[in-house]
Design an enzyme around this catalytic site. Structure first.
Site, short mmCIF file in Angstrom:
data_model
loop_
_atom_site.label_atom_id
_atom_site.label_comp_id
_atom_site.label_asym_id
_atom_site.label_seq_id
_atom_site.Cartn_x
_atom_site.Cartn_y
_atom_site.Cartn_z
N HIS A 192 0.86 -1.19 0.00
CA HIS A 192 0.00 0.00 0.00
C HIS A 192 0.89 1.23 0.00
O HIS A 192 1.85 1.30 0.76
CB HIS A 192 -0.90 0.00 1.23
N GLY A 201 -7.13 3.48 1.75
CA GLY A 201 -7.97 3.58 0.57
C GLY A 201 -7.25 4.17 -0.63
O GLY A 201 -6.04 4.04 -0.77
N LEU A 227 -10.25 -3.88 4.39
CA LEU A 227 -9.37 -3.15 3.45
C LEU A 227 -8.22 -2.39 4.13
O LEU A 227 -8.46 -1.54 4.99
CB LEU A 227 -10.21 -2.16 2.62
N ASP A 228 -7.00 -2.68 3.71
CA ASP A 228 -5.80 -1.98 4.20
C ASP A 228 -5.61 -2.10 5.70
O ASP A 228 -4.92 -1.28 6.32
CB ASP A 228 -5.83 -0.49 3.80
N ALA A 229 -6.21 -3.11 6.30
CA ALA A 229 -6.13 -3.24 7.76
C ALA A 229 -5.50 -4.56 8.20
O ALA A 229 -5.50 -4.89 9.38
CB ALA A 229 -7.51 -3.07 8.38
#
Lengths: 285, 285, 285, 285
Positions: A192, A201, A227-229
């Site tokens: 990311h 995001g 998401l992204d976690a």
């Protein structure tokens, strides 16, 4: 580099684990090349990784697995042992941007990454020629906006047919569906382009520019349905100044993305990453 | 160090500004020690900072101000000129933790920071002896949980009586009320112990530990009514590993907090920070 | 923080060492808080450090020493065990510059460094007031250019009378005589203001400016008779630009010096530094 | 990206230079995109770089050159103006190691580096296929140990025929002869795999391992007849630990080499590097 075994263990913390494991390794005459321990005092959880010289061991890996299972059960261990000559199989996924892909392919080609790249899946044709120069199969699977499921089923097939055990999203610009996140739990690695949890995001560099931060970063993490976690494997940052435009930030960010992804992937391939809850223990060198 | 003037300008971007300013400086025989320009292409805004040798100038600062106002009006400049011998007056604020306070006081005492420390305001007595060793007035103003307004009025009085133009929250554990944020706009500097915008609010190290990040940081920013969201002056990070406990993170974080705050304060005192919207242009060396 | 024992071992590498040590620790019911191993494959040398919870051990430290000596002899170990409640005694030495001294004293005062500061020896009076605020004895021992030996004998007496086991040269601007280097072997820690081995000797920032390097650094090392060539404990660097004058480099360097010295000292005090030949193994967290 | 001109000046420091230059630029209606000044107070030398929007200027570059020569003579300037659409021509040189070469080629291929790669000269065949994928001419010129001069003459011819103005030694394992260093003064860029001036000459990682340093680095510099002593353009370092073998150091070093070389090359190509004496002024963004 001679052949080694990597023994990786995580279990509830108890007195005697280290003694039991090192006693067993000693009895099998194992020469220990690298050893790491960690106790998470808060969660009362224990993590251990050993690299042993395969030549030195008086048993083969199958016998080891059978014998060690007894100790493992006693201490309620999550564990595995891998041999350095069973190279992990990696499927790369990308879209159009090539910096991460080129970086990983070059490291693999020059024997820096100990794995087999079994293929590249992309949703565009742009990167085919580069990938095919490396004599790696290129699967172009378009993901239409309005009907993504067939595409992800094709992706799933391609992954499973390749025998890949690790999937790397090397700037793959599609959100992985929940069912695949769960199926390949802790086997899908994403990069990311922000210092998570800042700027979750889309368009993180844009968000960073708007907020006026003085450092931008990248985060390598396991993909989960959230998401992204997912659990963070590696992060790094680079300094930016007011004189850097959004374009400059993208350019600077790419260098960090490449480095962070390749480090994270390396840790994963060398069985250095142990996940517990949503956190990782990374036995980096 | 000889006496210098610092001319700081921000205005809408137009052709001719640099020529006009440098022509004027040249006509007044100014020897330029340092010069920085920046054009924000998106916002079409121009930023400029000059340091000139005061000895070389053929006019005094008051004449300069009068003369330059004509140019300034023409280009709609926000501008000021400061003399290096008008040292900024700084009020420090703290609670019980001393690392930032000790760091700033030592830098000031050894002439690293060019300012006058006019006092320390704290809501506890713990730091009095340290401060008084430096012969600096110590104002202990308790801030009761259930009635904070009188305390902040006393703080306001102490600040105003001291003539302070800069207020530094050196780990001051109280939220500055909105009316003071507005009164001292872009004059109150805070150190937040996270890499903002990650981990806004309380206990950022705890939040960082829970999320499992691999770097922790600190952010020096101007205080605005919007908590932890003011213009960022400086940030930095340090690497943490699974082997670091929450206590270790606090310890490591302190080193970053000190460095980031002292750098940010230095930039501010040397008129290197230009705020535009919610972002800063920092003409660091 | 509860009481712990630190067991530190270095010896020729052999199969069985870890098993022997962890077996013994297990038999004494030791709860292991931290464990580190390293094998130097080239030199065939093994290094190990354990931190164990003192409460958990079924024997006291004297019994431990007696019992463990048997294992130690078998494996030809260099070893020791320290208790966290036997705090190391540290003598600081300085000249006129206060940044390292202030930094260490503040870390000690706020319980960050687990040691007793038993005194400060300086060759000037400048730092007396700062030191005495901390209620620490200040020994001003002038070192005349033409006859240094009596001064160093006085220094030796002051050290020995204080019972110091660690001596920290916190920017002490005198070369330690060879006989003291040998007497206090691996107990004298120096901070050199360059990234060694670049810029050995005097005026390293000046040398760095002349060479036009883009990073300046600091090195914390054990003092040996060979000037600036002792085993390196810790190093770090900071970026400099053409816009930084020599004065700026000194200022920037001070921040690195403080950080590197305090990290190095911490590693030393926590028995994390193992010297072998002219190199160190540092079991940092 | 629209067309820009880059005006680069260095000259003895005098009052009035900035006014004269900015007055001229203003009279030609130039919109300034980026401007940097630096005065070396010790050497009394002035450095300036402007980037101006070519569209905004009321004269073409040839007229500019003619007109500006008058000002330049008055202030004894070393100066030039380049247009962003006259892309520099770069000749790369390598041996067998591909990491720097792959990195530069990829950055060029993705339009990150604004230059034309006119060829690759190597003393082995290993890298031909990689280079030819990019459709770049590959010159394999063997350099026999006992008679190097004919090889360097062939290299000189290849460079001159290609029209290259910049030569990049991307881990080229031969010492450039003095006559070529002089002929291509400040046009040959090398990457040295150490933090110079530490570890000059061969096998710097080996030297670093022997000395036990805690950081390893890389240095990008102009090649002069004095081995590894030319003006430094860029440097960086990475942390190493006792657990890193010499092989690991080589691997970690490669990442730093690539980054430092590509940054240094970018600065050079964008006319950001001004050499004075043996030092550089680098107007990085």
């Amino acid at each position: 580099m001679s052949k080694t075994f990597r023994l990786v263990i995580s279990c509830p913390d108890k007195v005697g684990i280290v003694a039991a494991v090192s006693q067993y390794l000693h009895e099998r005459n194992s020469s220990i090349v690298e050893a790491n321990h960690h106790t998470d005092a808060e969660q009362k959880w224990f993590f251990m990784r050993h690299v042993v010289d395969a030549e030195s061991m008086s048993v083969d890996i199958d016998t080891f697995r059978k014998e060690f299972a007894v100790i493992a059960e006693q201490y309620e261990m999550d564990w595995y042992i891998n041999s350095s000559d069973e190279r992990p199989k990696v499927m790369l996924m990308a879209t159009k941007e090539s910096h991460c892909l080129n970086d990983i392919l070059h490291r693999w080609h020059t024997q820096e990454l100990q794995c087999d790249i079994v293929g590249v899946i992309a949703n565009h044709e742009d990167l085919r020629s580069m990938v095919e120069w490396y004599k790696i199969p290129y699967h172009c699977i378009n993901v239409p906006k309005d009907d993504k499921m067939p595409a992800f089923q094709a992706i799933e097939s391609a992954i499973d047919e390749s025998g890949a055990d690790t999937i790397v999203l090397a700037r793959y610009m599609q959100i992985f569906p929940e069912y695949l996140c769960n199926k390949y739990r802790y086997r899908v690695i994403n990069i990311h382009h922000s210092f998570l949890p800042s700027f979750v995001g889309a368009k993180p560099y844009h968000q960073a520019a708007v907020r006026g931060v003085k450092l931008i970063g990248a985060t390598c993490h396991y993909v989960t349905a959230d998401l992204d976690a997912g659990p963070i494997i590696e992060q790094d940052v680079i300094r930016v100044r007011h004189s850097h435009s959004a374009t400059d930030m993208v350019r600077l960010g790419k260098d960090i993305e490449k480095l962070v992804l390749s480090r994270g992937l390396r840790y994963h391939l060398e069985d250095r990453v142990l996940v517990h809850g949503n956190k990782t223990v990374v036995f980096a060198q």
